[in-house]
Design an enzyme around this catalytic site. Structure first.
Site, PDB file in Angstrom:
ATOM      1  N   SER A 296     -10.971  -1.290   2.973  1.00  0.00           N
ATOM      2  CA  SER A 296     -10.265  -1.173   4.319  1.00  0.00           C
ATOM      3  C   SER A 296      -9.874   0.097   4.886  1.00  0.00           C
ATOM      4  O   SER A 296      -9.432   1.048   4.123  1.00  0.00           O
ATOM      5  CB  SER A 296      -8.970  -1.998   4.110  1.00  0.00           C
ATOM      6  OG  SER A 296      -9.131  -3.312   3.547  1.00  0.00           O
TER       7      SER A 296
ATOM      8  N   ARG B 206       0.905  -1.095  -0.018  1.00  0.00           N
ATOM      9  CA  ARG B 206       0.182   0.224  -0.001  1.00  0.00           C
ATOM     10  C   ARG B 206       0.738   1.151  -0.025  1.00  0.00           C
ATOM     11  O   ARG B 206       0.540   2.298   0.629  1.00  0.00           O
ATOM     12  CB  ARG B 206      -0.531  -0.078   1.164  1.00  0.00           C
ATOM     13  CG  ARG B 206      -2.025  -1.060   1.230  1.00  0.00           C
ATOM     14  CD  ARG B 206      -2.928  -1.045   0.223  1.00  0.00           C
ATOM     15  NE  ARG B 206      -3.887  -1.921   0.444  1.00  0.00           N
ATOM     16  CZ  ARG B 206      -4.088  -3.287  -0.139  1.00  0.00           C
ATOM     17  NH1 ARG B 206      -3.021  -3.794  -0.859  1.00  0.00           N
ATOM     18  NH2 ARG B 206      -5.019  -4.023   0.022  1.00  0.00           N
TER      19      ARG B 206
ATOM     20  N   GLU C 237      -5.452   3.682   6.015  1.00  0.00           N
ATOM     21  CA  GLU C 237      -5.330   3.236   4.668  1.00  0.00           C
ATOM     22  C   GLU C 237      -5.751   4.340   3.588  1.00  0.00           C
ATOM     23  O   GLU C 237      -4.931   5.115   3.120  1.00  0.00           O
ATOM     24  CB  GLU C 237      -5.717   1.879   4.003  1.00  0.00           C
ATOM     25  CG  GLU C 237      -5.180   1.658   2.639  1.00  0.00           C
ATOM     26  CD  GLU C 237      -6.188   0.623   1.820  1.00  0.00           C
ATOM     27  OE1 GLU C 237      -6.853   1.457   1.245  1.00  0.00           O
ATOM     28  OE2 GLU C 237      -5.892  -0.549   2.134  1.00  0.00           O
TER      29      GLU C 237
HETATM   30  P1  FAD Z   1      -8.895   8.143  -5.277  1.00  0.00           P
HETATM   31  O1  FAD Z   1      -9.546   7.706  -4.050  1.00  0.00           O
HETATM   32  O2  FAD Z   1      -9.734   9.300  -6.164  1.00  0.00           O
HETATM   33  O3  FAD Z   1      -7.403   8.681  -4.844  1.00  0.00           O
HETATM   34  C1  FAD Z   1      -6.624   8.119  -4.234  1.00  0.00           C
HETATM   35  C2  FAD Z   1      -5.256   8.662  -4.167  1.00  0.00           C
HETATM   36  O4  FAD Z   1      -4.801   8.705  -5.453  1.00  0.00           O
HETATM   37  C3  FAD Z   1      -5.370  10.098  -3.714  1.00  0.00           C
HETATM   38  O5  FAD Z   1      -4.151  10.497  -2.924  1.00  0.00           O
HETATM   39  C4  FAD Z   1      -5.349  10.887  -5.178  1.00  0.00           C
HETATM   40  O6  FAD Z   1      -4.771  12.245  -4.933  1.00  0.00           O
HETATM   41  C5  FAD Z   1      -4.437  10.199  -5.866  1.00  0.00           C
HETATM   42  N1  FAD Z   1      -4.859   9.947  -7.325  1.00  0.00           N
HETATM   43  C6  FAD Z   1      -5.962   9.686  -7.920  1.00  0.00           C
HETATM   44  N2  FAD Z   1      -5.731   9.649  -9.281  1.00  0.00           N
HETATM   45  C7  FAD Z   1      -4.487  10.150  -9.576  1.00  0.00           C
HETATM   46  C8  FAD Z   1      -3.622  10.405 -10.708  1.00  0.00           C
HETATM   47  N3  FAD Z   1      -4.192  10.129 -12.155  1.00  0.00           N
HETATM   48  N4  FAD Z   1      -2.483  10.705 -10.598  1.00  0.00           N
HETATM   49  C9  FAD Z   1      -1.849  11.108  -9.501  1.00  0.00           C
HETATM   50  N5  FAD Z   1      -2.787  10.882  -8.252  1.00  0.00           N
HETATM   51  C10 FAD Z   1      -3.876  10.674  -8.400  1.00  0.00           C
HETATM   52  N6  FAD Z   1      -7.512  -1.102  -2.462  1.00  0.00           N
HETATM   53  C11 FAD Z   1      -6.626  -2.149  -2.874  1.00  0.00           C
HETATM   54  O7  FAD Z   1      -5.595  -1.865  -2.785  1.00  0.00           O
HETATM   55  N7  FAD Z   1      -7.298  -3.338  -2.664  1.00  0.00           N
HETATM   56  C12 FAD Z   1      -8.487  -3.605  -2.415  1.00  0.00           C
HETATM   57  O8  FAD Z   1      -9.040  -4.826  -2.482  1.00  0.00           O
HETATM   58  C13 FAD Z   1      -9.344  -2.616  -2.455  1.00  0.00           C
HETATM   59  N8  FAD Z   1     -10.664  -2.883  -2.195  1.00  0.00           N
HETATM   60  C14 FAD Z   1     -11.639  -1.773  -2.023  1.00  0.00           C
HETATM   61  C15 FAD Z   1     -12.942  -2.281  -1.963  1.00  0.00           C
HETATM   62  C16 FAD Z   1     -13.921  -0.976  -1.829  1.00  0.00           C
HETATM   63  C17 FAD Z   1     -15.429  -1.309  -1.673  1.00  0.00           C
HETATM   64  C18 FAD Z   1     -13.259   0.219  -1.851  1.00  0.00           C
HETATM   65  C19 FAD Z   1     -14.470   1.483  -1.605  1.00  0.00           C
HETATM   66  C20 FAD Z   1     -12.188   0.533  -1.983  1.00  0.00           C
HETATM   67  C21 FAD Z   1     -11.089  -0.454  -2.308  1.00  0.00           C
HETATM   68  N9  FAD Z   1      -9.882  -0.215  -2.273  1.00  0.00           N
HETATM   69  C22 FAD Z   1      -8.871  -1.480  -2.501  1.00  0.00           C
HETATM   70  C23 FAD Z   1      -9.291   1.133  -2.301  1.00  0.00           C
HETATM   71  C24 FAD Z   1      -9.215   1.781  -3.445  1.00  0.00           C
HETATM   72  O9  FAD Z   1     -10.240   1.143  -4.273  1.00  0.00           O
HETATM   73  C25 FAD Z   1      -8.048   1.805  -4.269  1.00  0.00           C
HETATM   74  O10 FAD Z   1      -6.709   2.480  -3.345  1.00  0.00           O
HETATM   75  C26 FAD Z   1      -8.281   2.475  -5.642  1.00  0.00           C
HETATM   76  O11 FAD Z   1      -6.810   2.379  -6.205  1.00  0.00           O
HETATM   77  C27 FAD Z   1      -8.333   4.106  -5.521  1.00  0.00           C
HETATM   78  O12 FAD Z   1      -8.568   4.516  -6.812  1.00  0.00           O
HETATM   79  P2  FAD Z   1      -9.234   6.117  -7.054  1.00  0.00           P
HETATM   80  O13 FAD Z   1      -9.354   6.288  -8.203  1.00  0.00           O
HETATM   81  O14 FAD Z   1     -10.622   5.988  -6.453  1.00  0.00           O
HETATM   82  O15 FAD Z   1      -8.692   6.971  -6.032  1.00  0.00           O
HETATM   83  N1  EPU Z   2     -11.152 -10.978   9.980  1.00  0.00           N
HETATM   84  C1  EPU Z   2     -11.851 -10.977  11.202  1.00  0.00           C
HETATM   85  N2  EPU Z   2     -13.359 -10.182  11.171  1.00  0.00           N
HETATM   86  C2  EPU Z   2     -13.737  -9.389  10.210  1.00  0.00           C
HETATM   87  C3  EPU Z   2     -12.887  -9.369   9.026  1.00  0.00           C
HETATM   88  C4  EPU Z   2     -11.871 -10.222   8.796  1.00  0.00           C
HETATM   89  O1  EPU Z   2     -11.669 -11.500  12.093  1.00  0.00           O
HETATM   90  O2  EPU Z   2     -14.390  -8.785  10.307  1.00  0.00           O
HETATM   91  C5  EPU Z   2     -10.170 -11.437  10.035  1.00  0.00           C
HETATM   92  C6  EPU Z   2     -10.220 -13.047   9.446  1.00  0.00           C
HETATM   93  O3  EPU Z   2      -9.192 -13.716  10.253  1.00  0.00           O
HETATM   94  C7  EPU Z   2      -9.771 -12.888   7.972  1.00  0.00           C
HETATM   95  C8  EPU Z   2      -8.683 -12.093   7.903  1.00  0.00           C
HETATM   96  O4  EPU Z   2      -9.170 -10.850   8.720  1.00  0.00           O
HETATM   97  O5  EPU Z   2      -9.357 -14.349   7.737  1.00  0.00           O
HETATM   98  C9  EPU Z   2      -8.586 -11.360   6.637  1.00  0.00           C
HETATM   99  O6  EPU Z   2      -9.419 -10.858   6.114  1.00  0.00           O
HETATM  100  P1  EPU Z   2      -9.752 -10.645   4.559  1.00  0.00           P
HETATM  101  O7  EPU Z   2      -9.348 -11.790   3.695  1.00  0.00           O
HETATM  102  O8  EPU Z   2     -11.117  -9.913   4.175  1.00  0.00           O
HETATM  103  O9  EPU Z   2      -8.370  -9.538   4.421  1.00  0.00           O
HETATM  104  P2  EPU Z   2      -8.072  -8.280   4.788  1.00  0.00           P
HETATM  105  O10 EPU Z   2      -6.626  -8.424   5.320  1.00  0.00           O
HETATM  106  O11 EPU Z   2      -9.083  -7.885   5.810  1.00  0.00           O
HETATM  107  C10 EPU Z   2      -7.175  -7.261   2.662  1.00  0.00           C
HETATM  108  C11 EPU Z   2      -6.677  -6.033   2.046  1.00  0.00           C
HETATM  109  C12 EPU Z   2      -7.891  -5.887   1.216  1.00  0.00           C
HETATM  110  C13 EPU Z   2      -8.002  -6.844   0.053  1.00  0.00           C
HETATM  111  C14 EPU Z   2      -8.225  -8.290   0.877  1.00  0.00           C
HETATM  112  C15 EPU Z   2      -8.138  -9.634  -0.033  1.00  0.00           C
HETATM  113  C16 EPU Z   2      -5.712  -4.487   3.489  1.00  0.00           C
HETATM  114  C17 EPU Z   2      -5.624  -3.376   4.329  1.00  0.00           C
HETATM  115  N3  EPU Z   2      -6.687  -4.741   3.018  1.00  0.00           N
HETATM  116  O12 EPU Z   2      -8.123  -7.295   3.473  1.00  0.00           O
HETATM  117  O13 EPU Z   2      -7.802  -4.396   0.547  1.00  0.00           O
HETATM  118  O14 EPU Z   2      -9.241  -6.890  -0.701  1.00  0.00           O
HETATM  119  O15 EPU Z   2      -7.006  -8.463   1.878  1.00  0.00           O
HETATM  120  O16 EPU Z   2      -6.810  -9.677  -0.616  1.00  0.00           O
HETATM  121  O17 EPU Z   2      -4.745  -5.030   3.138  1.00  0.00           O
HETATM  122  C18 EPU Z   2      -8.294  -2.372   0.576  1.00  0.00           C
HETATM  123  O18 EPU Z   2      -7.178  -2.277   0.563  1.00  0.00           O
HETATM  124  O19 EPU Z   2      -9.399  -1.480   0.661  1.00  0.00           O
HETATM  125  C19 EPU Z   2      -8.983  -3.713   0.679  1.00  0.00           C
HETATM  126  C20 EPU Z   2     -10.239  -4.140   0.525  1.00  0.00           C
END
Ligand code: FAD
Ligand code: EPU
Length: 337
Positions: free
Chosen positions: A235, A164, A332
């Site tokens: 997250s 991240r 995050e």
């Molecule tokens: P924004 O929220 O608009 O911006 C994020 C940052 O990037 C800001 O600092 C912004 O200034 C900068 N930025 C945006 N566009 C540009 C650009 N073109 N040039 C320079 N800077 C820029 N993240 C994960 O890593 N893994 C996941 O599994 C994951 N799951 C998610 C699930 C949900 C339901 C949600 C809501 C979010 C999740 N995220 C996850 C977080 C998010 O989706 C990612 O971080 C995504 O890349 C953000 O994209 P955005 O376009 O919405 O960025």
């Molecule tokens: N868990 C709990 N309670 C909960 C949720 C999770 O106990 O309510 C525990 C369980 O033990 C579970 C473990 O957490 O096995 C891991 O949960 P999960 O597989 O959902 O993954 P995570 O570590 O919570 C990370 C990323 C996610 C990404 C998933 C899948 C971060 C901060 N988050 O979540 O990214 O989608 O793994 O790879 O690294 C995001 O960055 O926004 C995001 C959603």
């Protein structure tokens, strides 16, 4: 470049927080970038680069110019014996781009299906899910410097990707606008299906990018709240990375504490979701701000929570986890005040 005054940001952040920007512009082409550059030279105000708003919390209104990146376009940039190189503009929707690569018959991005947001934001925090990070297939990206107009190309080494983390997140926020990103997708794909949940869902399946993508989508829909139904930014905290000896002490006190040894050092990543869940926060609600009852790592806006109210919940969780486990959680999403 059209500049909108006192613009609402409510539809431009997935928390659905009702914040506003003093100025808002949409960046659709190179002329808009030039106009933004000129605007910055004339106005002594900050600017915020915005993608899909899925990794941001607006704690208050934004007193500067929000530049929403709407640059579009994607193509197959190159090909050699071993890989294809695919590029997409910064404003392309990430998930649609992933699905497009799969439809072209390419593999490598399938585990990153259904992550919200835009292509240009994906390198900022080196998005990751289901055992894969953007850096695994990343080739290069292009930026425009909003302070001097310089165009630069970055290869992987110069992006300083981590968990991240990236050079852009730590050093150049709102200064370097990422205009396009190129990925190297190997012609002989390696499948990554060992993540808990995915492994079970795919047991006995004939693997392909399409099958893995569909399984990832199902897992994500099962586990995470959908921002279309309830405001959230995924997250809210990073998973803490602990020194082995600290992890062992904690593990001795909490038998079910999850631990994932890191391949590149001796540290162990543990689960912020588990810590928050154990501390009793899952499903917590204070007014419209709260914690998802599906996943303890996700803060939610039930309807009209303000950014400040959501941030208060985040602070209370951080204090509680520090008190109970001695770990300081790190948010995050980017918190903007
Ligand atoms: P924004 O929220 O608009 O911006 C994020 C940052 O990037 C800001 O600092 C912004 O200034 C900068 N930025 C945006 N566009 C540009 C650009 N073109 N040039 C320079 N800077 C820029 N993240 C994960 O890593 N893994 C996941 O599994 C994951 N799951 C998610 C699930 C949900 C339901 C949600 C809501 C979010 C999740 N995220 C996850 C977080 C998010 O989706 C990612 O971080 C995504 O890349 C953000 O994209 P955005 O376009 O919405 O960025
Ligand atoms: N868990 C709990 N309670 C909960 C949720 C999770 O106990 O309510 C525990 C369980 O033990 C579970 C473990 O957490 O096995 C891991 O949960 P999960 O597989 O959902 O993954 P995570 O570590 O919570 C990370 C990323 C996610 C990404 C998933 C899948 C971060 C901060 N988050 O979540 O990214 O989608 O793994 O790879 O690294 C995001 O960055 O926004 C995001 C959603």
């Amino acid at each position: 470049m059209e500049i909108i005054k006192n613009a609402s940001l409510q539809c431009l952040n997935t928390f659905g927080v009702d914040a506003s920007a003093k100025y808002l512009s949409h960046i659709r082409n190179l002329q808009d970038i030039e106009a933004l550059f000129e605007w910055k030279a004339k106005n002594d105000l900050p600017n915020l680069i915005l993608g899909g708003g899925s990794n941001l919390l607006f704690k208050s209104d934004y007193q500067g110019l929000v530049a929403k990146v709407d640059l579009l376009g994607k193509d197959i940039a190159n090909e050699d014996d071993e890989a294809v190189y695919v590029s997409a503009a910064g404003g392309e929707n990430w998930h649609e781009f992933v699905i497009w690569t799969i439809q072209q018959g390419f593999a490598g991005l399938e585990n990153l299906s259904l992550i919200p947001g835009c292509v240009g934001a994906a390198p900022i925090q080196n998005i990751g899910a289901y055992g894969v990070e953007l850096s695994d297939t990343f080739h290069s990206l292009q930026t425009v410097n909003l302070e001097n107009g310089e165009i630069q190309e970055f290869d992987k080494e110069h992006c300083q990707f981590g968990y991240r983390e990236s050079f852009f997140k730590s050093q150049t926020l709102d200064k370097l606008l990422i205009t396009s990103v190129t990925f190297r997708l190997a012609k002989k794909p390696e499948w990554h299906v060992n993540y808990a949940g995915l492994r079970e869902a795919l047991a006995g399946e004939m693997l392909s990018a399409d099958i893995i993508s569909k399984a990832v989508i199902e897992e994500r829909q099962r586990k995470l709240p959908d921002p279309a139904n309830i405001g959230n930014a995924g997250s809210f905290f990073k998973n803490p990375v602990l020194k082995v000896k600290d992890w062992e002490v904690l593990k001795a006190a909490h038998e079910s504490l999850p631990g994932f040894p890191q391949s590149h050092n001796d540290n162990v990543k543990t689960s912020a979701g588990w810590l928050i869940d154990q501390a009793g926060w899952r499903g917590f609600r204070a007014g419209d701000a709260g914690v998802s009852d599906k996943h303890a790592l996700v803060l939610v806006n039930h309807a009209n929570a303000s950014g400040a109210e959501l941030w208060q919940v985040a602070e209370d969780i951080m204090a509680s986890i520090e008190d109970k486990f001695g770990i300081r959680l790190e948010p995050e999403p980017r918190v903007i005040s």
